[in-house]
Design a protein around this motif. Structure first.
Motif, PDB file in Angstrom:
ATOM      1  N   GLY A 172    -117.824 -26.675  16.449  1.00 55.55           N
ATOM      2  CA  GLY A 172    -117.471 -25.338  16.919  1.00 55.55           C
ATOM      3  C   GLY A 172    -116.735 -24.534  15.863  1.00 55.55           C
ATOM      4  O   GLY A 172    -117.018 -23.347  15.651  1.00 55.55           O
ATOM      5  N   GLN A 202    -117.410 -23.217  24.249  1.00 59.23           N
ATOM      6  CA  GLN A 202    -117.063 -23.939  25.475  1.00 59.23           C
ATOM      7  C   GLN A 202    -117.797 -23.392  26.703  1.00 59.23           C
ATOM      8  O   GLN A 202    -118.191 -24.147  27.584  1.00 59.23           O
ATOM      9  CB  GLN A 202    -115.538 -23.883  25.697  1.00 59.23           C
ATOM     10  CG  GLN A 202    -115.081 -24.775  26.815  1.00 59.23           C
ATOM     11  CD  GLN A 202    -113.570 -25.061  26.821  1.00 59.23           C
ATOM     12  OE1 GLN A 202    -113.023 -25.363  27.853  1.00 59.23           O
ATOM     13  NE2 GLN A 202    -112.900 -24.992  25.690  1.00 59.23           N
ATOM     14  N   ASP A 244    -117.328 -16.199  21.206  1.00 55.27           N
ATOM     15  CA  ASP A 244    -117.248 -17.642  21.011  1.00 55.27           C
ATOM     16  C   ASP A 244    -117.577 -18.311  22.341  1.00 55.27           C
ATOM     17  O   ASP A 244    -116.741 -18.376  23.242  1.00 55.27           O
ATOM     18  CB  ASP A 244    -115.828 -17.994  20.536  1.00 55.27           C
ATOM     19  CG  ASP A 244    -115.609 -19.506  20.413  1.00 55.27           C
ATOM     20  OD1 ASP A 244    -116.446 -20.285  20.923  1.00 55.27           O
ATOM     21  OD2 ASP A 244    -114.585 -19.894  19.818  1.00 55.27           O
TER      22      ASP A 244
HETATM   23  N1  PMP Z   1    -114.129 -22.538  20.193  1.00 58.06           N
HETATM   24  C1  PMP Z   1    -113.802 -22.850  21.449  1.00 58.06           C
HETATM   25  C2  PMP Z   1    -113.822 -21.787  22.500  1.00 58.06           C
HETATM   26  C3  PMP Z   1    -113.442 -24.165  21.772  1.00 58.06           C
HETATM   27  O1  PMP Z   1    -113.102 -24.465  23.031  1.00 58.06           O
HETATM   28  C4  PMP Z   1    -113.430 -25.139  20.752  1.00 58.06           C
HETATM   29  C5  PMP Z   1    -113.034 -26.580  21.032  1.00 58.06           C
HETATM   30  N2  PMP Z   1    -112.196 -26.808  22.089  1.00 58.06           N
HETATM   31  C6  PMP Z   1    -113.784 -24.762  19.442  1.00 58.06           C
HETATM   32  C7  PMP Z   1    -114.130 -23.456  19.210  1.00 58.06           C
HETATM   33  C8  PMP Z   1    -113.761 -25.746  18.315  1.00 58.06           C
HETATM   34  O2  PMP Z   1    -114.801 -26.653  18.407  1.00 58.06           O
HETATM   35  P1  PMP Z   1    -114.803 -27.976  17.502  1.00 58.06           P
HETATM   36  O3  PMP Z   1    -113.719 -28.861  18.005  1.00 58.06           O
HETATM   37  O4  PMP Z   1    -116.179 -28.540  17.714  1.00 58.06           O
HETATM   38  O5  PMP Z   1    -114.586 -27.542  16.105  1.00 58.06           O
END
Ligand code: PMP
Length: 412
Positions: free
Chosen positions: A119, A233, A230
């Motif tokens: 993410g 999630q 984003d």
């Molecule tokens: N964006 C959002 C909205 C998330 O909830 C998260 C992880 N909780 C991330 C980005 C980051 O993802 P990652 O841990 O795969 O880097």
């Protein structure tokens, strides 16, 4: 402490002093079986990842087939890898269809997909793309947001305690209160992009007022800033629609995805119109590259997972089952005043407790009885409820019994 737990503590870097610590033997469907034989119903899906349940047979088969065909052959962007192309086509079609639904057919353009592994990488890519395309530097983000832990994504994550130890981060970032339309005046012509979660996850499952995202879209258009949503999630059915932006009829310029995308494998990415994405191929070319982004095994898993989601209409299922679950949780809240609020959409729900101690005792009580629920990063009072989208009625009923018992057993 058994040997696995001892070695876990000894050899693996720890992220806290209180890991949940289930020693995993295997996981199928909505259940995780521990090495000591105890079975757990997974009500957080590895934080919104295992939407199809664990080791979905079609995903596993796709992984096995692709692993036998080819693994890594070349860095992303150079070779034509059929499974990667097929996934990109599928995903682009899905998101374009959602853009059309969200705008009553008004949206024009052709999307492209840039695959990444996590993410945070998807958001890094989106932020860089916005700077490159607009030629502007500044970003706007929101209080209590979470976008990831690499330097760029952390720079737009709205919690001082997590940013401060790592400063200096990106400088030109303005944080605004989430959900406050009047604050959007602060977005001006110097802004490259605004990044927002359509429903804030780590903040404690915060659903914005209905006028917020439309007003944000309008303000971005007025000043020529790109809107990055984003949906790492919220995406792919979790909130009861394919994408959360569909709840408010707002489409982003850049959409980031992750978590559930790989069907349990690490795959993420961002989508944008072709003319925006073009910025990464010129002046200079190769200005944003990745070795493993779009790994063929992960693409195969994702493709199989998307087929299952579509065939079984899991976003709609999340809406229906989520509504039932929310109603049942609201009934618990009426009987147990330690619960202050139940909120969320689809199967992305949060129970806010009046006291953090009660929230933590509730989570522990559920875990002892074999139900995995958990907290969210930015608050200690909210319990996250995010089961796989394939959760059955019986499993849900059992989970509710466990929750009721845990509430009854809370120290008063
Ligand atoms: N964006 C959002 C909205 C998330 O909830 C998260 C992880 N909780 C991330 C980005 C980051 O993802 P990652 O841990 O795969 O880097």
């Amino acid at each position: 402490m058994d040997v696995w737990h001892r070695k876990f503590r000894r050899y693996l870097a720890q992220t806290s002093d209180e890991p949940i610590g289930i020693a995993v033997k295997r996981a199928h469907g909505c259940w995780i079986v521990a090495k000591d034989g105890k079975r757990y119903l997974d009500f957080i899906s590895g934080i919104a990842v295992s939407s199809l349940g664990h080791t979905h047979p079609e995903v596993v088969r796709a992984i096995q087939c692709q692993a036998a065909r080819y693994l890594h052959t070349m860095v992303y962007g150079e070779f034509v890898q059929d499974v990667q192309v097929a996934l990109a086509e599928k995903l682009v079609r899905l998101v374009e269809a959602a853009f059309q639904r969200a705008t009553n057919g008004q949206w024009r353009g052709e999307l492209q997909y840039y695959p990444t592994n996590s993410g945070t990488e998807a958001n890094e890519g989106a932020l860089k793309l916005a700077r490159k395309f607009t030629g502007r530097r500044k970003f706007v983000a929101f209080h209590n947001s979470f976008h990831g832990d690499s330097m760029g994504s952390l720079s737009v994550t709205g919690r001082d305690v997590y940013r401060r130890p790592f400063e200096p981060l990106l400088t030109d970032v303005l944080f605004l209160p989430y959900g406050d339309v009047s604050a959007l005046e602060g977005i001006d012509e110097t802004v490259a992009a605004v990044i927002a979660e359509p429903i804030q996850g780590e903040a404690g499952i915060i659903v914005p007022p209905d006028d917020f995202l439309p007003a944000l879209r309008q303000r971005c258009d007025e000043v020529g800033a790109l809107l990055i949503l984003d949906e790492v999630q919220t995406g792919l059915g979790r909130t009861g629609k394919w994408f959360a932006f569909e709840h408010w009829g707002v489409v982003p310029d850049i959409l980031t995805l992750g978590k559930a995308l790989g069907g349990g494998m690490p795959l993420s990415g961002f989508l944008a119109r072709q003319e925006v994405m073009r910025s990464f191929a010129e002046n200079p070319p190769l200005c944003h590259v990745t070795t493993f982004g779009g790994h063929p095994v992960c693409c195969a898993a994702a493709l199989a997972g998307l087929h299952v989601m579509e065939r079984e209409n899991l976003p709609q299922r999340a809406a229906i089952v989520g509504e039932k679950l929310k109603t049942a949780l609201l009934q618990l809240a009426e009987r147990f005043p330690v619960i202050a609020e139940v909120r969320g959409k689809g199967l992305m729900l949060g129970m806010e407790f009046r006291e953090k101690d009660a929230a933590q005792a509730f989570v522990r009580g559920c875990l002892e009885q074999g139900l995995i629920v958990g907290g969210t990063l930015h608050t200690e009072k909210v319990v996250r409820i995010a089961p796989p989208l394939v959760i059955s009625d019986d499993e849900m009923a059992w989970a509710l019994q466990v929750m009721e018992r845990s509430l009854r057993n809370l120290p008063s």
